[in-house]
Design an enzyme around this catalytic site. Structure first.
Site, PDB file in Angstrom:
ATOM      1  N   SER A  22       0.573  -1.028   0.301  1.00 18.59           N
ATOM      2  CA  SER A  22       0.165   0.028  -0.342  1.00 18.59           C
ATOM      3  C   SER A  22       1.060   1.583   0.225  1.00 18.59           C
ATOM      4  O   SER A  22       1.824   1.442  -1.032  1.00 18.59           O
ATOM      5  CB  SER A  22      -1.069  -0.023   1.082  1.00 18.59           C
ATOM      6  N   ASP A  49     -10.450  -5.775  -2.488  1.00 23.76           N
ATOM      7  CA  ASP A  49      -9.689  -4.694  -2.121  1.00 23.76           C
ATOM      8  C   ASP A  49     -10.471  -3.334  -2.455  1.00 23.76           C
ATOM      9  O   ASP A  49     -10.976  -2.836  -3.254  1.00 23.76           O
ATOM     10  CB  ASP A  49      -8.379  -4.534  -2.271  1.00 23.76           C
ATOM     11  N   HIS A 107      -6.963  -6.022   1.363  1.00 23.59           N
ATOM     12  CA  HIS A 107      -5.995  -5.164   1.424  1.00 23.59           C
ATOM     13  C   HIS A 107      -5.294  -5.876   2.509  1.00 23.59           C
ATOM     14  O   HIS A 107      -4.503  -4.614   2.935  1.00 23.59           O
ATOM     15  CB  HIS A 107      -6.403  -3.767   1.465  1.00 23.59           C
TER      16      HIS A 107
END
Lengths: 278, 278
Positions: A146, A222, A255
């Site tokens: 991320s 996600d 995620h």
């Protein structure tokens, strides 16, 4: 140099250290995994950069990376995600301030004094780790998740001779075009978008593709995919620039670190194989 | 039945549920991992019991068990370690009250009303899991860590036809002879030590060894080894009773989940192999 903690795992040693960062004007915490092979000579190393709200502990405790790293003889270096401490400015938001350093050198007040994460990772962390551990300085890769995927991509593209291999999980790879990136860049760098381009992986790869084969995994379940991550922008920029990229859309994954642990072995193998021939 | 959370990991599904326990007079949380194979028919299952201060999350997030469970087709069931809630009595100590249920049926006030973890695990959890998930009720094993290793050993030895296979990491296997166990038994059961014997693995195995092959891993750098764990007492009792036991002392490992993750694959393989032939 004494670790804050040290634990045996998969025949290697997982430790947490603190060391001084002049760039960030504070002490920084770093988790270090040494595989059994590191006792016998210089080993390749992978720097892992975590995402928003994380510390050095998330990857260390949840990714399950030590198992394969112990097989491959790969040292794992997981720094904290920002400067920390009572003397360091902070913000109530989860996506700005402490825990959200975005791996850049801030210019805006009051952030500039401490938020120098690019210099910290590129110069200070690499010097500290190669001086203190049996790392082959010619075999260092970088990866992350991320916000940390953003850090891994930008630090690799700007320093391909230092961080020779690169991969990422669900990276923020076009930060100028998504809310997380625009907020961070405006807050840390100011309004001049020419400065932003130096920290945007899609913009960077257009100017200077690297000789590495970049591996990216992205879950298609996600929650941040379409608003914050938008991997198609980076994928398109790589294609235009001739950057070798494998972008894998993983069906049904979100995620979280459950996504990361599901594919971390592939990433470690990718780095180990590429570093072996550099 | 709706999960509180659900995430894909290693091709399977990691979920957390809450369900009513009449025995504990509260809702209980349970983490459930379904491997991909569970879509195609009844699968073997392993119940994991965690240690002091833990919840259903510790094993789920830190043990890295889903990778091998997905390979073996093993369902993982990880309940919380005690009744919870504002209406449930608690104690300021980490080793008594909420988070420290010791997998027994309490008799002392005010604990007896809720702390009925033996009945909960043996009757309610097994009924709930076999009714709601594709579990082969003839192929259920049990394992755990520390206090949860105590729970796994005692529940197996008392119910070898229900929990057919058993393993443990650093279990409290002679609780009547160590401070953790003596405090818990006195507090939950009272002073009559004849009642304690029903929850002491070393005492139980002397009376009723099981047909299973019990596997125990114990780190020799475990801070609790000599005062709280004392595996030699259980090992000696197994030898005297003819209980098949493999006790492995693991050099340099401590009491943490880094120890568990290092050897969890061996335990999952052990259960899968034994359950396959039951």
């Amino acid at each position: 140099m004494q670790p804050l903690s040290q634990t045996k795992v998969f025949g290697g040693t997982q430790s947490v250290y603190t060391h001084r960062s002049d760039a960030c004007d504070c002490d920084m915490r770093v988790a270090v995994f040494l595989p059994p092979q590191a006792k016998h000579g210089p080993s390749p190393a992978l720097v892992w950069l975590s995402g928003l709200t994380c510390t050095e502990d998330n990857f260390t405790a949840k990714a399950g990376a030590q198992r394969m790293a112990a097989k491959l003889g790969l040292i794992l270096i997981a720094p904290d995600t920002s400067p920390r401490g009572d003397q360091v400015p902070d913000d109530a938001a989860y996506d700005f301030g402490q825990g959200a350093g975005f791996y850049l050198n801030a210019r805006q007040s009051p952030w500039g004094k401490n938020f120098q994460m690019e210099t910290y990772i590129r110069d200070e962390l690499t010097a500290w780790m190669t001086q203190n551990f049996p790392i082959d300085a010619q075999k260092i890769g970088i990866s992350g998740h991320s916000m940390g995927g953003h850090g891994a991509l930008t630090l690799h593209l700007k320093n391909p001779g230092l961080f020779k291999t690169c991969s990422a999980f669900a990276p923020i790879s076009a930060p100028m075009q998504v809310p997380w990136g625009r907020k961070a860049f405006a807050g840390y760098l100011g309004d001049d978008q020419r400065l932003w381009e130096d920290y945007d992986a899609a913009a960077l790869v257009a100017k200077r593709p690297s000789p590495a084969h970049i591996l990216i995994d992205q879950g298609d379940a996600d929650n941040f995919l379409t608003e914050q991550l938008r991997p198609e922008i980076f994928e398109s920029a790589c294609k235009d620039a001739g950057q070798t990229l494998t972008m894998r859309m993983q069906n049904g994954y979100d995620h979280s670190y459950y996504f990361i642990t599901s594919f971390i072995d592939d990433h470690l193998r990718h780095h180990a194989a590429e570093l072996a021939v550099t």
